[in-house]
Design an enzyme around this catalytic site. Structure first.
Site, PDB file in Angstrom:
ATOM      1  N   CYS A 129       0.691  -1.313   0.068  1.00  0.00           N
ATOM      2  CA  CYS A 129      -0.053  -0.207  -0.073  1.00  0.00           C
ATOM      3  C   CYS A 129       0.711   1.337   0.032  1.00  0.00           C
ATOM      4  CB  CYS A 129      -1.074  -0.070   0.984  1.00  0.00           C
ATOM      5  SG  CYS A 129      -1.670  -1.585   1.321  1.00  0.00           S
ATOM      6  N   HIS A 137      -2.496   8.084   6.133  1.00  0.00           N
ATOM      7  CA  HIS A 137      -2.538   6.628   5.555  1.00  0.00           C
ATOM      8  C   HIS A 137      -4.141   6.069   5.659  1.00  0.00           C
ATOM      9  CE1 HIS A 137      -1.525   2.967   3.658  1.00  0.00           C
ATOM     10  NE2 HIS A 137      -1.728   2.359   4.685  1.00  0.00           N
ATOM     11  N   HIS A 179      -9.636   1.931   0.139  1.00  0.00           N
ATOM     12  CA  HIS A 179      -7.977   1.768   0.124  1.00  0.00           C
ATOM     13  C   HIS A 179      -7.758   1.196  -1.312  1.00  0.00           C
ATOM     14  CE1 HIS A 179      -4.260   0.823   1.120  1.00  0.00           C
ATOM     15  NE2 HIS A 179      -4.286   0.434   2.429  1.00  0.00           N
TER      16      HIS A 179
END
Lengths: 405, 433
Positions: free
Chosen positions: B183, B316, B353
């Site tokens: 990620c 994040h 995400h």
């Protein structure tokens, strides 16, 4: 570029461990015979009786890592951790698993693979497709992420500096050299493990077989020669430890060689319909860039670790590109005759052979060119299937343990 | 003094190591494929409006998985952005990448000839790459045997193809590199591309990341218990996890000399970036956020700045219990008392995400924040969490936006933090050690 190589760890079809690998290369022909002989265990041999692959036979990670903590690691992760552990110890950074030089925050890893997670993806897809997605093992799910294997290496060996995975087809492990140089330049780390790993897996083998590019059966097979008739797959992992030369000397490390140049290039095919294609232009430009980066002349190159894998058109384009960029009589050899094609890890294995050659191992099998009395500069090439090419220049350290400057 | 610093100091006295060139790197074009809009303008307008991309998954059957909501890219037509031949040879992930790259190049208003050179690099991040292609291949093989596997489909598989397709689209002939860093992949790619320009190995780069939602990945996150049932609520006391998203964020970045010579419009400057590895657990963050703290501090210090210079943080902010708690802790370690006042927001509340593409899309948003002076909101925030006392932006608002941090604190302990700044703000030492 000037990076000192101070350690090697290798899990390969011909030997496990830097010392055993060096001994194996005293007789490359025997190494090649050994690599491709014996039963194939990583593929369903009954369904694929003509498969000939260079697998790491009898590999038992527990022998190197102990029994605990291995349950959810796939084969790639185990290869990588063992090779990384060996490299750190060979470089004198660790002993008995403990740091004896440097700190975890100063050591990182740049690791390449092309198809490393394919085995894990297939394992879970088989469950999801045949049974139910609810039954996939969540503890195995992380292995489907391409960079998970290198992540496990960092966890196992406690490497807290940058962890980078590179997927550049066959070029990844040499591109890792540039990445290491970049991060060392910026002082994001002081030492890097640089290399990669790959495994022979059933889906990969079947896919390449379907594309008609694997050589099957017992017919003579010589990558780089016209009778190669396709590639034979190999597997394993290999890392070198790289650091700034002066710092390596300051800590009393032995410098095995210096990485002094890097070049890369991409050339697209002219036809819109093509994806895979050979690129003489790409090879020549990458090699010229690497030689220029090293500050040497083309004629200073004494030998080339070719990427020749048995794909006739791509192998031929590489040799033309090498001759165009360097000189017509440069010695070219094809180590994939004993490693097999290891894709993302290929550059790391090529580098391991080049280090052995600097240490006096015979260069074989030779594709063309003339052997010089002494080797000073060896170029390692990796040639992708899509027109991407990367190369590095490895230079002999002036005296044992010394940098060139 | 660390052992490394001591070694370097003694070594430099006797060894004249070559110093890398240091050049400023500017962002001159942006492109986005997202669940809330295609193209720079649509993406940013949706973010500023607090629009959510969450909806029932249409790409595959979710009945057996137990979760059914994601932020899918709907209505994407590859042929709007590429030729039929290009579309045929690519999987959906590469199609996203090429489409977003074309948007970024168009936004940069750059002559094609300036891209079709050996000095153009293409560096792209991802987590799973062409996951739909492998899914199609394996489904055929598992259910119908090897004969059912199509060679044409095989040729579309390979994570390395992402930058290859993008380079080919523009005739770029330099570096092509894929950085799969879970990620954090977007920040890895943008930071590394900027490094290559600074080092003089390229003059211009097309960089960013691309990701798609695929059934196995979706089921895997569901099995890990990471997916929320309906919505993603970063930093909320009652947060229930992440929503999977997809898309691509791309940028054109150039050396200062290159950008000035062609009279480019400069959107932002790329500062330093920080990388670190937790070396702790493959799915959980370090409980003290050690790697994340290092990465944030390095991003700031390598830009020649102090924490007090940071105006806004793109979090994040996944909406999972562990991530948000640790990220809040990290913010407090980096910013001290000021942590509760530093404006911070998580786009994942809107676009989900997007895995490898997450930090690339978020970097696009960070540049828009610098350009517009607007902080995008974290939607769905209702109940404060005492473990996450932060200056969360819950409604779009104006604010100082000269220096923006983009956090990516990934799976596997991969921490990458990128600093972006308004032109003229960063000192001459930017990008140096």
């Amino acid at each position: 570029m000037e990076l000192a190589i101070t350690g090697l760890g290798i899990v390969s079809p011909i030997a496990i461990g830097g010392a055993a690998h060096r001994v194996a290369l005293d007789d490359p022909r025997a190494a090649a015979l050994r690599a491709f002989s014996g039963a194939v265990t990583v593929l369903p041999a009954a369904e694929l009786p003509e498969a000939r692959v260079a697998e790491v036979r009898g590999f038992d990670a527990a022998q190197y890592l102990g029994e605990k903590g291995l349950r959810n690691f796939d084969r790639l992760t185990k290869f990588m951790i063992v090779a990384a552990k060996q490299a750190l110890e060979d470089a004198g950074l660790k002993k008995g698993g403990q740091w004896i030089a440097r700190r975890p925050e100063e050591v990182g890893i740049i690791s390449a693979t092309a198809y490393g997670s394919l085995d894990a993806i297939t394992e879970l897809n088989l469950v999801a497709e045949r049974e139910d997605p609810r039954y996939i093992n969540p503890a195995r799910f992380p292995n489907t992420v391409i960079n998970a294997a290198a992540g496990y290496v960092s966890i196992w060996e406690d490497l807290r500096a940058p962890n980078v995975t590179i997927v550049d087809g066959n070029c990844g492990a040499l591109d890792a050299v540039l990445t290491a140089e970049t991060h060392l330049d910026h002082e994001r780390a002081d030492v890097f493990l640089v290399g990669g790993g790959e495994v022979v897996s059933e889906p990969l083998y079947r896919a390449l077989r379907k594309l008609g590019i694997v050589a099957e059966g017992d017919a003579a097979w010589s990558p780089g020669e016209s009778n190669a008739n396709g590639m034979r797959l190999g597997e394993g992992a290999s890392y070198v430890v790289v650091e700034r030369p002066a710092e390596a000397l300051a800590r009393g490390a032995t410098i095995r060689g210096l990485l002094v140049g890097y070049g890369t290039a991409f050339s697209a095919p002219e036809s819109e319909a093509l994806i895979v294609h050979p690129s003489v232009d790409g090879v020549a430009r990458a090699l010229r860039a690497a030689v220029s980066d090293a500050g040497i002349r083309p004629e200073d190159v004494d030998a080339v670790v070719c990427a020749s894998s048995g794909l006739e058109r791509i192998d031929a384009a590489e040799l033309v590109g090498v001759a165009r960029a360097l000189h017509p009589d440069v010695l070219c050899a094809a180590p994939k005759s004993y490693y097999g094609e290891t894709f993302g890890a290929a550059g790391a294995f090529g580098l391991a052979s080049a280090l052995a050659w600097l240490d006096g191992a015979p260069i074989a099998p030779v594709l063309c060119g003339t052997q010089r009395e002494r080797l000073e500069h060896i170029v390692v090439t990796t040639v992708g299937f899509y027109g991407n090419v990367s190369a590095v220049v490895l230079k002999r350290a002036k005296t044992p343990g010394a940098a060139s400057s | 003094m660390t052992q490394g610093v001591a070694l370097r100091a003694s070594a430099r006295a006797e060894y004249n190591a070559p110093q890398f060139m240091s050049r400023r790197v500017f962002v001159t074009g942006l492109g986005a494929v997202s669940s809330i809009g295609f193209g720079r303008q649509a993406f940013w307008e949706s973010l500023a409006a607090g629009k959510s991309g969450a909806a029932p998954v249409e790409g595959f059957e979710t009945g057996a998985i137990g979760r059914s909501i994601a932020c899918e890219v709907k209505g994407f037509r590859a042929r709007d952005w590429m030729t039929a031949a290009e579309a045929r040879r690519m999987g959906r992930c590469s199609q996203f990448a090429v489409a977003a790259a074309r948007m970024a190049v168009e936004d940069a208003r750059i002559a094609p000839a300036l891209l079709a050179t050996e000095r153009t690099a293409v560096v792209i991040g991802t987590t799973m790459g062409e996951a739909d292609v492998i899914s199609e291949l394996e489904s055929a093989w598992i259910h119908r045997g090897e004969e059912a596997v199509k060679s044409r489909t095989l040729n579309r598989y390979g994570t390395t193809l992402l930058p290859i397709h993008v380079a080919r689209a523009f005739g770029a002939r330099g570096m092509t590199q894929t950085l799969p860093a879970a990620c954090a992949a977007g920040n890895y790619a943008i930071g590394f591309a900027a490094d290559q320009i600074r080092a003089g190995r390229a003059d211009i780069a097309i960089t960013g990341a691309s990701e798609i939602i695929e059934k196995l990945q979706f089921a895997g996150f569901a099995r890990l218990g990471a997916i929320a049932p309906e919505r993603c609520q970063p930093f909320d006391l009652n947060r229930k996890g992440l929503l999977v998203g997809e898309g691509a964020g791309m940028m054109v970045i150039e050396s200062e000399e290159h950008a000035r010579s062609r009279g480019a419009r400069i959107l932002a400057e790329i500062g330093g970036y920080g990388l670190a590895c937790d070396a702790h657990h493959i799915t959980r963050p370090h409980p003290e956020g050690e790697g994340s703290v290092q990465a944030m501090r390095r991003a700031i210090s390598s830009s020649g700045l102090e924490p007090s210079d940071v105006d806004f943080v793109n979090a994040h902010g996944t909406g999972t219990d562990a991530n948000d708690k640790v990220e809040a802790l990290v913010m407090h370690k980096v910013f001290g008392e000021r942590a509760k006042d530093v404006p911070i927001s998580s786009l994942k509340s809107m676009i989900g995400h997007c895995m490898g593409a997450a930090s690339a899309l978020e970097a696009v948003s960070c540049v828009e924040t610098i350009v517009s002076g607007l902080y995008p909101p974290t939607i769905g925030y209702e109940t404060p969490d005492p473990d996450c006392v932060l200056g969360l932006v819950t409604a779009t608002r104006k604010g100082k936006a000269d220096v923006v941090l983009n956090n990516a604190l990934a799976f596997g302990g991969y921490d990458a933090v990128l600093l972006l700044a308004r032109e003229g703000v960063l000192p001459d030492t930017v990008g140096r050690r």
